[in-house]
Design an enzyme around this catalytic site. Structure first.
Site, mmCIF file in Angstrom:
data_model
loop_
_atom_site.group_PDB
_atom_site.id
_atom_site.type_symbol
_atom_site.label_atom_id
_atom_site.label_comp_id
_atom_site.label_asym_id
_atom_site.label_seq_id
_atom_site.Cartn_x
_atom_site.Cartn_y
_atom_site.Cartn_z
ATOM 1 N N HIS A 23 2.077 -1.162 6.269
ATOM 2 C CA HIS A 23 0.677 -1.510 7.452
ATOM 3 C C HIS A 23 1.908 -1.892 8.622
ATOM 4 O O HIS A 23 0.744 -1.103 9.438
ATOM 5 C CB HIS A 23 0.283 -2.957 6.167
ATOM 6 C CG HIS A 23 -0.655 -2.193 5.557
ATOM 7 N ND1 HIS A 23 -0.187 -2.365 3.705
ATOM 8 C CD2 HIS A 23 -1.685 -1.474 5.539
ATOM 9 C CE1 HIS A 23 -1.190 -1.550 3.829
ATOM 10 N NE2 HIS A 23 -2.532 -1.261 4.062
ATOM 11 N N CYS A 27 -8.411 9.137 4.119
ATOM 12 C CA CYS A 27 -8.283 8.157 5.149
ATOM 13 C C CYS A 27 -6.522 8.064 5.043
ATOM 14 O O CYS A 27 -6.398 7.353 5.898
ATOM 15 C CB CYS A 27 -9.169 7.417 5.327
ATOM 16 S SG CYS A 27 -8.605 6.464 3.346
HETATM 17 C C1 PEP Z 1 -4.608 4.816 1.942
HETATM 18 O O1 PEP Z 1 -3.617 4.090 0.450
HETATM 19 O O2 PEP Z 1 -3.934 5.611 1.977
HETATM 20 C C2 PEP Z 1 -4.853 3.776 2.380
HETATM 21 C C3 PEP Z 1 -5.510 4.788 3.799
HETATM 22 O O3 PEP Z 1 -4.974 2.628 2.972
HETATM 23 P P1 PEP Z 1 -4.058 1.619 3.140
HETATM 24 O O4 PEP Z 1 -3.163 1.784 4.113
HETATM 25 O O5 PEP Z 1 -4.953 0.395 3.812
HETATM 26 O O6 PEP Z 1 -3.435 1.341 1.999
#
Ligand code: PEP
Ligand code: MG
Length: 510
Positions: A184, A474
């Protein structure tokens, strides 16, 4: 700090967010200086807090003027005073709390100084108390407002909340020892357009505070005392693409401020609003009204463009103080996302009610994270239907993130209960590769090419289309030109990327 590196040196980590900057090194104390250490080992906690306080004073010295600098320097010396350290530990050994002990001993030393004949020593009492407050704040894990703008942050690891604080404070670059390119902190760095390197060697934590450091977030380089030639080097221009077909380009955001930036950068909608940012770092979850207000503000900002709101994805690497979960051996595989929400009904229903209320005012869709089974989707749809009925509102579209391999395999069945899919390639890769996205040691697996992955992804897109529902992406793959070209070829309908990546993704279609 021992073995401090204050000579020209080059370290290599993993590229996490592009950009090339130079700034003074600033060591981030990190979560280790927080409350948990107090319980485990007071002596180690105090040692770490003293080092953290030392680092903050040194960083503040970089920009201090001639009046402030000697005072900060004197405070640094006080941190080394054995009377201060040993006095606090003695009180703890007698059953006291470490934070109280630190403040008490600082108060006692200050009182001694206040009784001195010399005005000089009497004035130092203020500094001693300030040092006590600083160490106590460091022990509590509180972050001072003294994050220097333009600094290169060096940290063992960065929690999402810390990353947000640093980004808001205007730091120039982030370098962490732990974490991979899809952790993150890396995602947020890309969103904020801050160059970042993750998975750097431990040695970066010994770079002298304030030393000039060049960070190249596109090739993972961290250079201490860069030469003028290194600073002047320009990167090769990126290969130009002309992708087709042109699909809507949305943004991934976590706040109203990011929504505003996304609109400025031409986002055609929001493909992922990470709502956990509203909940993190709070002692109580936000009320329904507070959530209605926050989601409404973002929807208004999007002025008629679609907004996909992801329900709470807490747990694992995104803990919240008001829901202490017991320690888990494998938190990435534990009670998180939709699993946690379905167990915390009050918390979940409050969010769903807020979303339903806002959905009547604009094009809002609800998206569930970490869906693994069709039952989870059905259970949530039933909850939503009941709440919508009570509120007297129509149901907005509700879809699933496809980020758990089982959900990908169950795509044909899931498609019968979903209004859309969104491929979360970050977690999907983590689970497929059995490689923690936060773990620098296995970051090479995330960075590698895995043609076999398409055997899982292609049928998901086909299943969605067979059921006449759209499928977006995404995860971070959406901003990777080769991966995006492949996804387009397979028929993906929308792409949603970090705000900072919007310009280059738009340029790919030029
Ligand atoms: C993913 O896991 O690809 C996603 C977009 O969600 P996050 O990065 O918030 O886990
Ligand atoms: Mg995810």
């Amino acid at each position: 700090m021992h073995d401090t590196c204050d000579i020209p040196a080059t370290f290599t980590g993993q590229a996490a967010a592009p950009g090339r900057v130079v700034g003074p090194a600033f060591h981030w104390p990190g979560p280790e200086s927080g409350i948990p250490l107090l319980l485990a080992d007071p002596s180690a906690a105090l040692r770490q807090a003293l080092a953290g306080a030392h680092a903050r004073l040194t960083a503040a010295l970089v920009t201090a003027d001639a009046t402030l600098a000697p005072l900060l320097d004197a405070q640094r010396l006080m941190l080394d005073d054995p009377d201060f350290r040993d006095g606090a530990l003695e009180l703890v050994a007698a059953g006291g709390d470490l934070v109280d002990a630190v403040l008490t001993v600082a108060g006692q030393l200050a009182a001694l100084l206040e009784g001195a004949d010399s005005a000089y020593f009497r004035e130092r009492a203020i500094d001693v108390r300030a040092v006590g407050t600083l160490v106590a704040a460091t022990l509590r894990g509180e972050i001072g407002a003294d994050i220097p703008r333009g600094a290169v942050v060096l940290a063992e690891e960065l929690a999402p909340l810390d990353t947000a604080r640093l980004a808001e404070a205007g730091v120039a670059a982030l370098v962490t020892v732990r974490g991979g390119p899809t952790c993150h902190a890396a995602i947020m760095a890309r969103a904020w357009g801050i160059p970042a390197v993750v998975g750097a060697p431990d040695a970066v934590l010994r770079i002298a505070e304030g030393a000039p450091v060049l960070v190249d977030g596109a090739d993972g380089a961290v250079i201490v005392h860069p030469t003028p030639a290194q600073q002047a080097r320009q990167r090769q221009p990126a290969v130009s693409y002309a992708l087709s077909p042109r699909i809507p380009i949305y943004a991934n955001i976590g706040s109203l401020a990011e929504a505003e930036r996304a609109v400025t950068l031409g986002a055609e909608g929001i493909g992922l609003l990470r709502t956990e940012f509203l909940f993190q770092g709070r002692q109580q979850p936000p009320s329904e009204e507070a959530q209605v207000e926050a989601y409404t503000a973002i929807l208004r900002c999007m002025a008629g463009r679609p907004l996909v709101v992801r329900t709470l994805d807490i747990g694992a690497d995104k803990p919240v103080p008001f829901l202490p979960t017991p320690p888990e051996a494998n938190p990435q595989l534990g009670l998180r996302g939709i699993r946690l929400c379905l167990q915390q009904r009050e918390l979940f229903c409050t969010q769903l009610r807020a979303l339903l209320r806002v959905s009547v005012t604009g094009p809002l869709k609800i998206m569930l994270p970490m869906v693994t089974t069709v039952e989870e989707m059905r259970e949530t749809c039933a909850l939503l239907a009941g709440l919508a009925d009570t509120l007297g509102v129509a149901l907005p579209p509700c879809g699933a993130m496809i980020e758990v391999p089982m959900a990908a395999l169950a795509a044909p069945e899931l498609a019968t209960v979903c209004d859309f899919f969104s491929l979360g390639t970050n977690d999907l890769l983590q689970f497929l590769l059995a490689a923690d996205r936060q773990h620098a040691g296995v970051g090479y697996l995330h960075a590698g090419e895995h043609p076999a992955v398409w055997r899982l992804i292609a049928p998901v897109i086909a299943a969605a289309h067979a059921a006449s529902i759209p499928v977006g992406v995404c995860g971070e793959w959406g901003a990777d030109p080769e991966k995006l070209a492949r996804l387009l070829g397979l028929g993906v309908d929308t792409v949603s990327v970090a705000v900072g990546a919007l310009p280059q993704v738009r340029a790919l279609f030029a």
